[in-house]
Design a protein around this motif. Sequence first.
Motif, PDB file in Angstrom:
ATOM      1  N   TRP A 170       4.423  -5.533  -2.048  1.00  0.00           N
ATOM      2  CA  TRP A 170       5.211  -6.470  -2.850  1.00  0.00           C
ATOM      3  C   TRP A 170       5.211  -7.876  -2.242  1.00  0.00           C
ATOM      4  CZ3 TRP A 170       7.141  -6.590  -7.558  1.00  0.00           C
ATOM      5  CH2 TRP A 170       8.185  -7.465  -7.872  1.00  0.00           C
ATOM      6  N   ASN A 171       5.209  -7.967  -0.934  1.00  0.00           N
ATOM      7  CA  ASN A 171       5.287  -9.262  -0.245  1.00  0.00           C
ATOM      8  C   ASN A 171       3.950  -9.715   0.333  1.00  0.00           C
ATOM      9  OD1 ASN A 171       8.266  -9.605  -0.479  1.00  0.00           O
ATOM     10  ND2 ASN A 171       8.297  -7.757   0.778  1.00  0.00           N
TER      11      ASN A 171
ATOM     12  N   LEU B 254       7.538   5.543   2.007  1.00  0.00           N
ATOM     13  CA  LEU B 254       7.061   5.014   0.735  1.00  0.00           C
ATOM     14  C   LEU B 254       7.679   3.658   0.430  1.00  0.00           C
ATOM     15  CD1 LEU B 254       7.153   8.324  -1.340  1.00  0.00           C
ATOM     16  CD2 LEU B 254       5.121   7.152  -0.456  1.00  0.00           C
ATOM     17  N   GLU B 255       8.951   3.473   0.765  1.00  0.00           N
ATOM     18  CA  GLU B 255       9.584   2.171   0.567  1.00  0.00           C
ATOM     19  C   GLU B 255       8.928   1.092   1.419  1.00  0.00           C
ATOM     20  OE1 GLU B 255      14.173   2.534  -0.658  1.00  0.00           O
ATOM     21  OE2 GLU B 255      13.768   3.129   1.390  1.00  0.00           O
ATOM     22  N   VAL B 256       8.620   1.409   2.662  1.00  0.00           N
ATOM     23  CA  VAL B 256       7.958   0.447   3.545  1.00  0.00           C
ATOM     24  C   VAL B 256       6.593   0.060   2.967  1.00  0.00           C
ATOM     25  CG1 VAL B 256       6.916   0.140   5.824  1.00  0.00           C
ATOM     26  CG2 VAL B 256       9.193   1.179   5.614  1.00  0.00           C
ATOM     27  N   ILE B 257       5.866   1.049   2.438  1.00  0.00           N
ATOM     28  CA  ILE B 257       4.570   0.770   1.824  1.00  0.00           C
ATOM     29  C   ILE B 257       4.734  -0.149   0.624  1.00  0.00           C
ATOM     30  CG2 ILE B 257       2.710   1.836   0.477  1.00  0.00           C
ATOM     31  CD1 ILE B 257       2.925   4.251   2.409  1.00  0.00           C
TER      32      ILE B 257
ATOM     33  N   GLY C  48       4.170  12.985   5.589  1.00  0.00           N
ATOM     34  CA  GLY C  48       3.905  11.601   5.969  1.00  0.00           C
ATOM     35  C   GLY C  48       3.154  10.895   4.864  1.00  0.00           C
ATOM     36  N   ALA C  49       3.443   9.615   4.675  1.00  0.00           N
ATOM     37  CA  ALA C  49       2.782   8.810   3.642  1.00  0.00           C
ATOM     38  C   ALA C  49       1.870   7.780   4.294  1.00  0.00           C
ATOM     39  CB  ALA C  49       3.819   8.113   2.758  1.00  0.00           C
ATOM     40  N   VAL C  50       0.730   7.543   3.680  1.00  0.00           N
ATOM     41  CA  VAL C  50      -0.234   6.556   4.187  1.00  0.00           C
ATOM     42  C   VAL C  50      -0.746   5.718   3.026  1.00  0.00           C
ATOM     43  CG1 VAL C  50      -0.983   7.884   6.196  1.00  0.00           C
ATOM     44  CG2 VAL C  50      -2.106   8.242   3.998  1.00  0.00           C
ATOM     45  N   ALA C  51      -1.115   4.479   3.324  1.00  0.00           N
ATOM     46  CA  ALA C  51      -1.703   3.591   2.314  1.00  0.00           C
ATOM     47  C   ALA C  51      -2.653   2.627   3.000  1.00  0.00           C
ATOM     48  CB  ALA C  51      -0.621   2.819   1.565  1.00  0.00           C
ATOM     49  N   ASP C  52      -3.641   2.182   2.253  1.00  0.00           N
ATOM     50  CA  ASP C  52      -4.527   1.138   2.761  1.00  0.00           C
ATOM     51  C   ASP C  52      -3.757  -0.167   2.896  1.00  0.00           C
ATOM     52  OD1 ASP C  52      -7.331   2.287   2.737  1.00  0.00           O
ATOM     53  OD2 ASP C  52      -6.655   2.779   0.716  1.00  0.00           O
TER      54      ASP C  52
END
Length: 529
Positions: free
Chosen positions: A234-235, A226-229, A302-306
Motif C-alpha cells: 500500500w505504501n 498478512l497485514e504487514v504485507i 507463515g505468509a510470504v510475498a515478493d
Amino acid sequence: MRILVRPALGRCAARLALLGAVVLLAACGGLPIAKQMEPTLSRPVDPTTPLAKIVQASTPPGEHSGFRLMPLGVYSLDARIELARRAQRTIDVQYYVLANDGAGGLLLRTLKEAALRGVRVRLLVDDLYTVDTDQMLLALTATPNVEVRLFNPFCCARGSLAGRFAASAFDVQRLNHRMHNKLFIADGVMAVAGGRNIADEYFTLNSAQNFIDMDALVVGKVIRELEVIFDLYWNSEEVYPIAAIVQPYAGKTAMDSDFDARVGMGAPPPKVVLPPADVLGYGPIGEEFDAGQVGFLWGQAGAVADPPAKLRYMTADEAFSTSVTAHFWQQLLRAENDVVLTSPYMVPGERGMEGFKQLREWGVNVTLLTNSLAANDEPLVHSGYARYRKPLLELGVDLYELSPERTTRNKRLGVFGSSLGRLHAKTAVVDKRRVFIGSVNLDPRSATQNTELGISVDSPQLAREMLRIINISKLESAYRVRLDGSRGRLEWLSMDDEKELILYDEPESTWRQRFYINLFGPLVPEGLL
C-alpha cells in the motif's frame, strides 16, 4: 515480451499482434512526479468488534492460525461479502483483477456500504485490467473513508489496453511487472487468501467459462503477517492514488450517482445463491458467524510475498532468490515421501526440472495436476509446458491434465453448466502435512516478473482436506498422462462409466488450437511465458 498475464478476459493472438504494432509506432508518456500519497498502516485490533469476538470464541488455547478451505466459488464470494458486511473498523483489499461484472459490482457495493458505516476501506488493484473499471474505482473514492490506489499504473491513453501500451512504448520493462496477489482482510482478524481474482468466472457465475480454484478463510497469528504485507504494498513506490492517474470521462465531477446506478445502491442487495453444503461438508459461513463461532483447522502458519519493487533494484536471479516461488520450492524440497501440487500454468524450466529430479532421486512421489490444452486459456504457455511432459514422465512424475468435459459433468466443485471448466488453483501438499496455498504459478512469470503471495501451513488435518479436493479433480475431472512404453508416445487416460479410454492426441482440443501452438509455440522464448 508477454505482457498479458492470464485472467480469462478474451485475449487472443490478433490483439497481441495489434498491440505490438501500435507500441512500435507510439509516442512516450510518463507518470506524475508528485504522488501526494499519505502513508497509512493497519490499525490495532479492537477485541470488541463482532468479528474479533467470533475469532476469540473459535480459537482453542495455544493455537497459532486457523483455516477453512473454500473450494466452492460461490462460498468464497459469499465469505468476502459476509466479512465486508460485518466489519466495523477496517477492510483492506488487494487484487490483480477486479472486474466490472456481477461479482465485482457486488463487492464494490458492499465496500461502499461498509465505508458509509464508518469502516476505513483501502483498496489496491493492479492497473493492467482496469480499462473497464477505473471510472468505477475513481467514483468509489467520493465515498468518505474509502481510498483506492493502483499498482504500477499506466500513464495515459487509458480508454483501451492497446492505447495504454502505445502511450508507454518506452516503459514496457516497468509495465511487465504486475501485482498478482489476492488478499482480503477484515477488522485485522479475518482474511480470505488464495488464487481467486474478483470476476464472475472465479465464482462459477460466468456462462462461458469458469475456474476450479481455491481460497481459504484465515484467522490467528498469521493475520498480522498478512497485514504487514498489505501495508508494504500500500505504501510502496509502485503504488499511486487513483486520482493521480485517472480523470473522469468528459471532465465529469459528479460520478457518485453513476457508481450507485451501476451497483444498484437503491435496490435490495443481490443474494449469492448457495448450496446447503460444499464438498467438504461445510455450510455457508454466515450461519456460523450468526452463531458466534466458526470451525477451523489449526496449524503453524507463515505468509510470504515478493517485494513490491521486484526487479526494480535487482537482477532476474536476485528477483528469484527473494521470490515466493523460491520459498515454494524450499517447501517442496523438504519432502520425504510425497508431493502433490496443482498449477494451472506450469513451465518448470531448468530450475524446476532440477528440483523434480532431486525429489525423484530421493524417492519422493510427485503428483502434478495442470490444465490440458483444451482447458488452458493461455495456449502459448501450454506450449511451454508441453516441452516438459515427456521429461517429467521419464522422471516418474504422475501427471494429470484437467478435462473441460469431465469438469462440466462433475458437480462436486461447482455447477459449471455448459461453461468451459479450467483449473486456476495454486496449491501444494507435502508429506500429507504441509500445505501451501496462494497466487504463485510454477512458471517464469511468477518467478521473476509478477509479485505473488502465499501461505504455508503445517497441519495434517488441513492437508487431508486439501488432498481430498485435489483428488476430486485428479480422479474425476482430469486425464492421466503417461508414456507408451513401446513407442514412447504420449497417452491420455480417463475412466468414464467404468471404461478406460485412451487417447493419443491433445484431448478435447481443436485443430486450430493445435495448429496455433505448433506454429507459434517454438518461436516464444521460455522466459517470456
